[in-house]
Design a protein around this motif. Structure first.
Motif, PDB file in Angstrom:
ATOM      1  N   TYR A  62       0.833  -1.203   0.000  1.00  0.00           N
ATOM      2  CA  TYR A  62       0.000   0.000   0.000  1.00  0.00           C
ATOM      3  C   TYR A  62       0.871   1.259   0.000  1.00  0.00           C
ATOM      4  O   TYR A  62       0.589   2.220  -0.702  1.00  0.00           O
ATOM      5  CB  TYR A  62      -0.932  -0.012   1.216  1.00  0.00           C
ATOM      6  N   LYS A  70      -4.138   2.503  -4.583  1.00  0.00           N
ATOM      7  CA  LYS A  70      -4.559   2.884  -3.236  1.00  0.00           C
ATOM      8  C   LYS A  70      -6.060   3.141  -3.193  1.00  0.00           C
ATOM      9  O   LYS A  70      -6.740   2.743  -2.247  1.00  0.00           O
ATOM     10  CB  LYS A  70      -3.796   4.120  -2.758  1.00  0.00           C
ATOM     11  N   LYS A  71      -6.588   3.787  -4.236  1.00  0.00           N
ATOM     12  CA  LYS A  71      -8.029   4.032  -4.292  1.00  0.00           C
ATOM     13  C   LYS A  71      -8.800   2.715  -4.353  1.00  0.00           C
ATOM     14  O   LYS A  71      -9.838   2.560  -3.714  1.00  0.00           O
ATOM     15  CB  LYS A  71      -8.375   4.911  -5.489  1.00  0.00           C
ATOM     16  N   ASP A  74      -8.654   1.101  -0.892  1.00  0.00           N
ATOM     17  CA  ASP A  74      -9.563   1.819   0.004  1.00  0.00           C
ATOM     18  C   ASP A  74     -11.017   1.488  -0.299  1.00  0.00           C
ATOM     19  O   ASP A  74     -11.839   1.348   0.612  1.00  0.00           O
ATOM     20  CB  ASP A  74      -9.340   3.331  -0.103  1.00  0.00           C
ATOM     21  N   ASN A  78     -13.530  -0.145   2.470  1.00  0.00           N
ATOM     22  CA  ASN A  78     -14.802   0.496   2.806  1.00  0.00           C
ATOM     23  C   ASN A  78     -15.995  -0.390   2.477  1.00  0.00           C
ATOM     24  O   ASN A  78     -16.972  -0.450   3.239  1.00  0.00           O
ATOM     25  CB  ASN A  78     -14.925   1.844   2.088  1.00  0.00           C
TER      26      ASN A  78
END
Length: 158
Positions: A62, A70-71, A74, A78
């Protein structure tokens, strides 16, 4: 109530993330005792892998990843957090599960069917498709998935 629909299809996923089941202390002790009696010490290496190696390599990956990766990471963190908090309601009809061969090979198919059966009063129909969870939406597996969904829709619309 909600609207009627011809097909509720789930594609290769449980109602909650697979890691969501947290073992009780009793379950952990039973599992540990069984491993000792069976002389199965592989759990030590698996424990080290899961608790030490994977978190370190995951964090390192990461840190050095580009913005897009990274998006994506994430997004999945989430998404899984939302799934953990979601409270599922019982569905009065049948759920159609499209699972991959990978689920059958690694013994998680029974888990998927059992989890969805708890939520589907009408039961669960399971169809096994080639491929794995990572490539089910890529060619050529996505074509096979589309054909299976079409067959199920044609059957329910008769």
């Amino acid at each position: 109530m909600g609207e009627e629909c011809a097909l509720v299809g789930i594609i290769d996923s449980p109602p909650t993330p697979l890691y969501f089941h947290k073992r009780t202390v009793k379950e952990k002790l039973q599992r540990f005792t069984k491993m000792i009696f069976e002389n199965d010490w592989g759990f030590v290496t698996e424990l080290l892998r899961r608790r030490l190696i994977i978190p370190i390599t995951g964090r390192w990956a990461y840190l050095v990843a580009d913005r897009q990766l990274k998006k994506k990471a994430d997004f999945w963190i989430n998404t899984n957090a939302i799934l953990e908090e979601y409270v599922w309601e019982i569905f009065p009809g049948k759920i159609t599960l499209f699972a991959t061969e990978q689920r059958q090979e690694n013994q998680s198919l029974k888990y998927l069917i059992d989890e969805w059966t708890l939520l589907a009063k009408g039961g669960v129909d399971a169809f096994i498709l080639s491929g794995n969870h990572e490539n089910i939406f890529k060619e050529p597996e996505v074509q096979k998935l589309a054909q299976q969904i079409k067959q199920c829709l044609d059957k329910t619309n008769k």
